[in-house]
Design an enzyme around this catalytic site. Structure first.
Site, short mmCIF file in Angstrom:
data_model
loop_
_atom_site.label_atom_id
_atom_site.label_comp_id
_atom_site.label_asym_id
_atom_site.label_seq_id
_atom_site.Cartn_x
_atom_site.Cartn_y
_atom_site.Cartn_z
NE ARG A 197 16.78 -25.83 -6.23
CZ ARG A 197 18.01 -25.97 -5.73
NH1 ARG A 197 18.89 -24.99 -5.80
NH2 ARG A 197 18.37 -27.09 -5.14
CD GLN A 257 25.57 -28.80 -5.04
OE1 GLN A 257 26.02 -29.92 -4.78
NE2 GLN A 257 24.27 -28.60 -5.18
CG ASP A 262 19.23 -24.10 1.10
OD1 ASP A 262 20.16 -24.81 1.51
OD2 ASP A 262 19.23 -23.56 -0.03
CG ASN A 268 22.96 -26.12 4.34
OD1 ASN A 268 22.75 -25.25 3.50
ND2 ASN A 268 24.16 -26.62 4.53
CE LYS A 269 22.61 -29.12 -1.84
NZ LYS A 269 21.49 -29.42 -2.78
NE ARG A 311 24.84 -24.32 -5.47
CZ ARG A 311 25.64 -23.56 -4.70
NH1 ARG A 311 26.48 -22.67 -5.23
NH2 ARG A 311 25.58 -23.66 -3.37
N GLY A 312 22.19 -21.68 -4.55
CA GLY A 312 22.55 -21.10 -3.26
C GLY A 312 21.43 -20.16 -2.85
CB ALA A 313 19.54 -19.88 0.33
O1 MRU Z 1 21.04 -27.07 -4.15
P1 MRU Z 1 21.90 -25.87 -3.87
O2 MRU Z 1 23.28 -25.98 -4.43
O3 MRU Z 1 21.21 -24.58 -4.22
O4 MRU Z 1 22.05 -25.89 -2.28
C1 MRU Z 1 22.72 -24.84 -1.66
C2 MRU Z 1 22.95 -25.04 -0.22
O5 MRU Z 1 22.45 -25.97 0.39
C3 MRU Z 1 23.73 -23.98 0.50
O6 MRU Z 1 24.44 -24.52 1.58
C4 MRU Z 1 22.76 -22.91 1.03
O7 MRU Z 1 21.94 -22.44 0.00
C5 MRU Z 1 23.47 -21.77 1.65
S1 MRU Z 1 24.30 -20.79 0.46
C6 MRU Z 1 24.90 -19.40 1.19
#
Ligand code: MRU
Length: 337
Positions: free
Chosen positions: A82, A186, A227, A237-238, A44-46
């Site tokens: 995703r 997270q 993201d 973002n999240k 996970r994470g962009a």
């Molecule tokens: O659903 P996730 O855990 O993949 O969401 C991740 C985020 O929102 C992060 O803040 C984003 O991807 C930046 S990670 C460098």
């Protein structure tokens, strides 16, 4: 230790669903396993899912050397695993273009380049972000962050937590406040684990306390990842980032977004044009095996939110600092020399 890597013809990635109590690695040999890992947030994470997409195309090319239709279907499926982080489609498209032009070995080389670039870009943007913060808010910077934008969300360094690590290396890091990040935690599970690993002083707060942390004057800056950043400077973002930005504006605290250029999507005009992932009801109606809400409760489980550009003080990438709150836009011409 890298979050995601290519070893012996397969993708190896830390299983983030098992952290913080178990550090285990997935060995991914099939496209189906990769898609399941991305959907379950094991990867996970962009930036990390961008690298996963890139490596996934190389993996698919090995699995389907003589079946272009199967290969195309496999890479389409990875791309669609995703919808919100632009990095996934970006990673897939970049390696697919190389595959179509030069074949499977070239595709693997391109995917490995994507991986190495992420490692380098995160370090560069982190240094730039730390420098900007010290120049803007002073020699010691207390930070509030949300979700996990650390090493786990990238190949090895992080974006928002990369800035935290750079501040720490320069002796400029104050306290770090991390919000738990409902519903999948997270922040509580991953960010707190990473902050402990690097020895940064930190405190965990519930998401609904984040505005109070700002109002109490406990932090000098909010630093988060992204993201997707659209052409006008909106930041996706999240979920929980938008309320944090509102509270930061009220408190007069800079709202800083740290992200690689691969997260900047100039083809999408604004946040309104982005598909926001909506996840399963069970993520908020239950906690593990324990039910929280009455059975059958209707939910709206947004995974991300949109922070309008005017609430974003600075976007820091490996190439530049954009100031959307002061009218700067990601699609302003930049010096690409
Ligand atoms: O659903 P996730 O855990 O993949 O969401 C991740 C985020 O929102 C992060 O803040 C984003 O991807 C930046 S990670 C460098």
């Amino acid at each position: 230790m890298r979050t995601i890597d290519w070893r012996d013809g397969r993708i190896v990635a830390i299983d983030q669903t098992r952290l913080p109590h178990h550090v285990e690695f997935l060995e991914i040999d099939t496209v189906e396993e990769l898609i399941a890992a991305i959907r379950s947030l094991a990867i996970r994470g962009a930036p990390a899912i961008g690298v996963a997409g890139a490596l996934g195309v190389a993996l698919a090319a090995r699995l389907h050397p003589d079946d272009p239709a199967a290969l195309h279907a496999a890479t389409d499926a990875i791309r669609a695993a995703r919808p919100t982080a632009v990095n996934l489609a970006w990673g897939v498209d970049r390696v697919r273009a190389r595959l179509d032009a030069d074949g499977a070995e070239a595709a693997l080389a391109e995917a490995l380049t994507v991986l190495e670039e992420d490692a380098r870009c995160c370090r560069e943007l982190s240094e730039r972000g730390a420098r900007w913060l010290v120049e803007t808010v002073g020699p010691k910077v207390a930070v509030q962050t949300h979700c996990n934008a650390g090493a786990l969300a990238t190949v090895e360094w992080g974006t928002a937590l990369g800035v935290v690590r750079s501040l720490q290396q320069h002796g400029a890091l104050g306290h770090v406040y991390a919000s738990e990040t409902r519903p999948l935690l997270q922040g509580a599970r991953l960010t707190v684990w990473e902050l402990a690993q690097i020895g940064a002083a930190h405190t965990l707060v519930v998401d609904s306390a984040a505005a109070s942390v700002l109002a109490q004057g406990l932090v000098d800056a909010v630093v988060v990842g992204a993201d997707r950043i659209t052409a006008n400077g909106d930041v996706i973002n999240k979920v929980g980032t938008y309320p944090l930005a509102l509270a930061a504006a009220r408190a007069g605290v800079p709202m800083v977004v740290a992200a690689p250029e691969s997260t900047v999507d100039l083809a999408t005009p604004s946040g309104r044009d982005v598909t926001i992932e909506v996840r399963a009801a069970e993520e908020i109606t239950a906690l593990g095996a324990a039910a929280l809400a009455p059975q059958g409760t209707e939910t709206l489980n947004y995974a991300f939110d949109i922070t309008p550009a005017d609430l974003v003080t600075a976007i820091v990438t490996e190439r530049r600092v954009i100031l959307p709150g002061a009218g700067g836009r990601p699609d302003d011409p930049i010096d690409r020399s």
